[in-house]
Scaffold this motif. Structure first.
Motif, PDB file in Angstrom:
ATOM      1  N   ILE A  23       0.847  -1.193   0.000  1.00  0.00           N
ATOM      2  CA  ILE A  23       0.000   0.000   0.000  1.00  0.00           C
ATOM      3  C   ILE A  23       0.881   1.241   0.000  1.00  0.00           C
ATOM      4  O   ILE A  23       1.827   1.343   0.798  1.00  0.00           O
ATOM      5  CB  ILE A  23      -0.907   0.007   1.248  1.00  0.00           C
ATOM      6  CG1 ILE A  23      -1.798  -1.234   1.229  1.00  0.00           C
ATOM      7  CG2 ILE A  23      -1.752   1.281   1.303  1.00  0.00           C
ATOM      8  CD1 ILE A  23      -2.491  -1.503   2.547  1.00  0.00           C
ATOM      9  N   ARG A  24       0.557   2.178  -0.877  1.00  0.00           N
ATOM     10  CA  ARG A  24       1.299   3.443  -0.911  1.00  0.00           C
ATOM     11  C   ARG A  24       0.683   4.410   0.087  1.00  0.00           C
ATOM     12  O   ARG A  24      -0.529   4.624   0.098  1.00  0.00           O
ATOM     13  CB  ARG A  24       1.267   4.032  -2.308  1.00  0.00           C
ATOM     14  CG  ARG A  24       2.101   5.276  -2.407  1.00  0.00           C
ATOM     15  CD  ARG A  24       2.206   5.761  -3.811  1.00  0.00           C
ATOM     16  NE  ARG A  24       3.105   6.901  -3.832  1.00  0.00           N
ATOM     17  CZ  ARG A  24       3.453   7.520  -4.910  1.00  0.00           C
ATOM     18  NH1 ARG A  24       3.013   7.107  -6.075  1.00  0.00           N
ATOM     19  NH2 ARG A  24       4.268   8.556  -4.866  1.00  0.00           N
ATOM     20  N   MET A  25       1.539   4.997   0.916  1.00  0.00           N
ATOM     21  CA  MET A  25       1.128   6.015   1.887  1.00  0.00           C
ATOM     22  C   MET A  25       2.045   7.213   1.689  1.00  0.00           C
ATOM     23  O   MET A  25       3.104   7.285   2.304  1.00  0.00           O
ATOM     24  CB  MET A  25       1.236   5.496   3.318  1.00  0.00           C
ATOM     25  CG  MET A  25       0.255   4.387   3.642  1.00  0.00           C
ATOM     26  SD  MET A  25       0.387   3.816   5.346  1.00  0.00           S
ATOM     27  CE  MET A  25       0.070   5.313   6.255  1.00  0.00           C
ATOM     28  N   GLY A  26       1.631   8.151   0.827  1.00  0.00           N
ATOM     29  CA  GLY A  26       2.475   9.309   0.538  1.00  0.00           C
ATOM     30  C   GLY A  26       3.773   8.845  -0.077  1.00  0.00           C
ATOM     31  O   GLY A  26       3.771   8.061  -1.037  1.00  0.00           O
ATOM     32  N   PRO A  27       4.907   9.272   0.510  1.00  0.00           N
ATOM     33  CA  PRO A  27       6.199   8.890  -0.076  1.00  0.00           C
ATOM     34  C   PRO A  27       6.691   7.508   0.360  1.00  0.00           C
ATOM     35  O   PRO A  27       7.790   7.104  -0.004  1.00  0.00           O
ATOM     36  CB  PRO A  27       7.138   9.983   0.452  1.00  0.00           C
ATOM     37  CG  PRO A  27       6.551  10.352   1.767  1.00  0.00           C
ATOM     38  CD  PRO A  27       5.055  10.235   1.603  1.00  0.00           C
ATOM     39  N   PHE A  28       5.855   6.781   1.119  1.00  0.00           N
ATOM     40  CA  PHE A  28       6.287   5.493   1.665  1.00  0.00           C
ATOM     41  C   PHE A  28       5.385   4.357   1.182  1.00  0.00           C
ATOM     42  O   PHE A  28       4.266   4.579   0.733  1.00  0.00           O
ATOM     43  CB  PHE A  28       6.258   5.536   3.200  1.00  0.00           C
ATOM     44  CG  PHE A  28       7.037   6.677   3.783  1.00  0.00           C
ATOM     45  CD1 PHE A  28       8.368   6.862   3.475  1.00  0.00           C
ATOM     46  CD2 PHE A  28       6.423   7.578   4.633  1.00  0.00           C
ATOM     47  CE1 PHE A  28       9.086   7.921   4.009  1.00  0.00           C
ATOM     48  CE2 PHE A  28       7.129   8.643   5.183  1.00  0.00           C
ATOM     49  CZ  PHE A  28       8.469   8.816   4.859  1.00  0.00           C
ATOM     50  N   LEU A  29       5.906   3.143   1.317  1.00  0.00           N
ATOM     51  CA  LEU A  29       5.131   1.934   1.017  1.00  0.00           C
ATOM     52  C   LEU A  29       4.948   1.149   2.310  1.00  0.00           C
ATOM     53  O   LEU A  29       5.883   1.027   3.101  1.00  0.00           O
ATOM     54  CB  LEU A  29       5.857   1.073  -0.017  1.00  0.00           C
ATOM     55  CG  LEU A  29       6.096   1.717  -1.381  1.00  0.00           C
ATOM     56  CD1 LEU A  29       6.925   0.781  -2.270  1.00  0.00           C
ATOM     57  CD2 LEU A  29       4.779   2.064  -2.057  1.00  0.00           C
ATOM     58  N   LEU A  30       3.740   0.619   2.514  1.00  0.00           N
ATOM     59  CA  LEU A  30       3.408  -0.154   3.704  1.00  0.00           C
ATOM     60  C   LEU A  30       3.110  -1.583   3.288  1.00  0.00           C
ATOM     61  O   LEU A  30       2.285  -1.825   2.407  1.00  0.00           O
ATOM     62  CB  LEU A  30       2.196   0.451   4.415  1.00  0.00           C
ATOM     63  CG  LEU A  30       1.638  -0.330   5.598  1.00  0.00           C
ATOM     64  CD1 LEU A  30       2.659  -0.434   6.717  1.00  0.00           C
ATOM     65  CD2 LEU A  30       0.354   0.319   6.095  1.00  0.00           C
ATOM     66  N   VAL A  31       3.807  -2.520   3.945  1.00  0.00           N
ATOM     67  CA  VAL A  31       3.599  -3.946   3.702  1.00  0.00           C
ATOM     68  C   VAL A  31       3.217  -4.577   5.032  1.00  0.00           C
ATOM     69  O   VAL A  31       3.986  -4.505   5.990  1.00  0.00           O
ATOM     70  CB  VAL A  31       4.883  -4.621   3.164  1.00  0.00           C
ATOM     71  CG1 VAL A  31       4.654  -6.109   2.965  1.00  0.00           C
ATOM     72  CG2 VAL A  31       5.345  -3.956   1.884  1.00  0.00           C
ATOM     73  N   THR A  32       2.033  -5.141   5.096  1.00  0.00           N
ATOM     74  CA  THR A  32       1.596  -5.840   6.305  1.00  0.00           C
ATOM     75  C   THR A  32       1.472  -7.314   5.974  1.00  0.00           C
ATOM     76  O   THR A  32       0.605  -7.713   5.201  1.00  0.00           O
ATOM     77  CB  THR A  32       0.244  -5.289   6.793  1.00  0.00           C
ATOM     78  OG1 THR A  32       0.386  -3.896   7.055  1.00  0.00           O
ATOM     79  CG2 THR A  32      -0.196  -5.987   8.070  1.00  0.00           C
ATOM     80  N   ILE A  33       2.346  -8.094   6.556  1.00  0.00           N
ATOM     81  CA  ILE A  33       2.368  -9.530   6.272  1.00  0.00           C
ATOM     82  C   ILE A  33       1.388 -10.218   7.217  1.00  0.00           C
ATOM     83  O   ILE A  33       1.610 -10.261   8.423  1.00  0.00           O
ATOM     84  CB  ILE A  33       3.795 -10.091   6.428  1.00  0.00           C
ATOM     85  CG1 ILE A  33       4.740  -9.372   5.456  1.00  0.00           C
ATOM     86  CG2 ILE A  33       3.793 -11.599   6.183  1.00  0.00           C
ATOM     87  CD1 ILE A  33       6.207  -9.694   5.652  1.00  0.00           C
ATOM     88  N   GLN A  34       0.296 -10.730   6.640  1.00  0.00           N
ATOM     89  CA  GLN A  34      -0.757 -11.361   7.440  1.00  0.00           C
ATOM     90  C   GLN A  34      -0.831 -12.867   7.206  1.00  0.00           C
ATOM     91  O   GLN A  34      -1.752 -13.512   7.692  1.00  0.00           O
ATOM     92  CB  GLN A  34      -2.109 -10.722   7.093  1.00  0.00           C
ATOM     93  CG  GLN A  34      -2.206  -9.257   7.439  1.00  0.00           C
ATOM     94  CD  GLN A  34      -2.224  -9.019   8.942  1.00  0.00           C
ATOM     95  OE1 GLN A  34      -2.852  -9.756   9.685  1.00  0.00           O
ATOM     96  NE2 GLN A  34      -1.510  -7.994   9.378  1.00  0.00           N
ATOM     97  N   VAL A  35       0.098 -13.390   6.431  1.00  0.00           N
ATOM     98  CA  VAL A  35       0.093 -14.827   6.126  1.00  0.00           C
ATOM     99  C   VAL A  35       1.438 -15.418   6.536  1.00  0.00           C
ATOM    100  O   VAL A  35       2.421 -14.701   6.676  1.00  0.00           O
ATOM    101  CB  VAL A  35      -0.132 -15.069   4.616  1.00  0.00           C
ATOM    102  CG1 VAL A  35      -1.479 -14.533   4.188  1.00  0.00           C
ATOM    103  CG2 VAL A  35       0.980 -14.452   3.777  1.00  0.00           C
ATOM    104  N   GLU A  36       1.436 -16.721   6.753  1.00  0.00           N
ATOM    105  CA  GLU A  36       2.708 -17.392   6.979  1.00  0.00           C
ATOM    106  C   GLU A  36       3.457 -17.390   5.653  1.00  0.00           C
ATOM    107  O   GLU A  36       2.905 -17.771   4.623  1.00  0.00           O
ATOM    108  CB  GLU A  36       2.497 -18.815   7.474  1.00  0.00           C
ATOM    109  CG  GLU A  36       2.030 -18.870   8.906  1.00  0.00           C
ATOM    110  CD  GLU A  36       3.003 -18.242   9.885  1.00  0.00           C
ATOM    111  OE1 GLU A  36       4.239 -18.398   9.723  1.00  0.00           O
ATOM    112  OE2 GLU A  36       2.529 -17.575  10.823  1.00  0.00           O
ATOM    113  N   MET A  37       4.672 -16.908   5.687  1.00  0.00           N
ATOM    114  CA  MET A  37       5.442 -16.772   4.452  1.00  0.00           C
ATOM    115  C   MET A  37       6.220 -18.049   4.166  1.00  0.00           C
ATOM    116  O   MET A  37       6.943 -18.536   5.018  1.00  0.00           O
ATOM    117  CB  MET A  37       6.419 -15.595   4.549  1.00  0.00           C
ATOM    118  CG  MET A  37       5.731 -14.259   4.484  1.00  0.00           C
ATOM    119  SD  MET A  37       6.840 -12.850   4.582  1.00  0.00           S
ATOM    120  CE  MET A  37       7.991 -13.154   3.297  1.00  0.00           C
TER     121      MET A  37
END
Length: 126
Positions: free
Chosen positions: A7-21
């Motif tokens: 997800i783009r939040m202004g000048p930053f990117l947000l990654v929320t890992i909600q699954v077992e990788m």
């Protein structure tokens, strides 16, 4: 194949890992994230791993690699929400996550990215 949203939040990117990788999901995230940094010219990446209960050596190395690749693309990385068991496992595996900034939660991680951005280029337009 399962993908982790970025997800783009202004000048930053947000990654929320909600699954077992697993290894394939981790590699896909690395490719997606570096592509998104290039496409959006993001200045920072925040990776929330609070839902991860287990991190193996491959996932730990992948997080470290994502941070290194982000730096090369001129974007800092902050990993937030690391559970104590994950931190203990990473240390026991000898993975120090060099160059990776860490914070306890998303709010503190975003503050770190903003402070990093401010120190490099002056205040970020919001």
């Amino acid at each position: 194949m399962e993908r982790i949203p970025i997800i783009r939040m202004g000048p930053f990117l947000l990654v929320t890992i909600q699954v077992e990788m697993d290894d394939r999901v981790a590699i896909q995230l690395q490719e997606d994230l570096t592509g998104m940094i290039e496409k959006t010219h993001a200045h920072g990446v925040l990776i929330d791993i609070s839902a991860l209960e287990i991190v193996d050596s491959f996932i730990g190395r992948t997080i470290s690699n994502i941070s290194a690749m982000s730096r090369i693309l001129d974007a800092g990385t902050v990993v937030v929400g690391m559970q104590p068991a994950v931190a203990i496992t990473l240390v026991e595996l000898g993975l120090t996550l060099q160059g990776v900034m860490t914070a306890l939660d998303v709010e503190r991680g975003m503050a770190m990215l903003n402070a990093s951005q401010d120190s490099r280029n002056g205040p970020v337009k919001k």
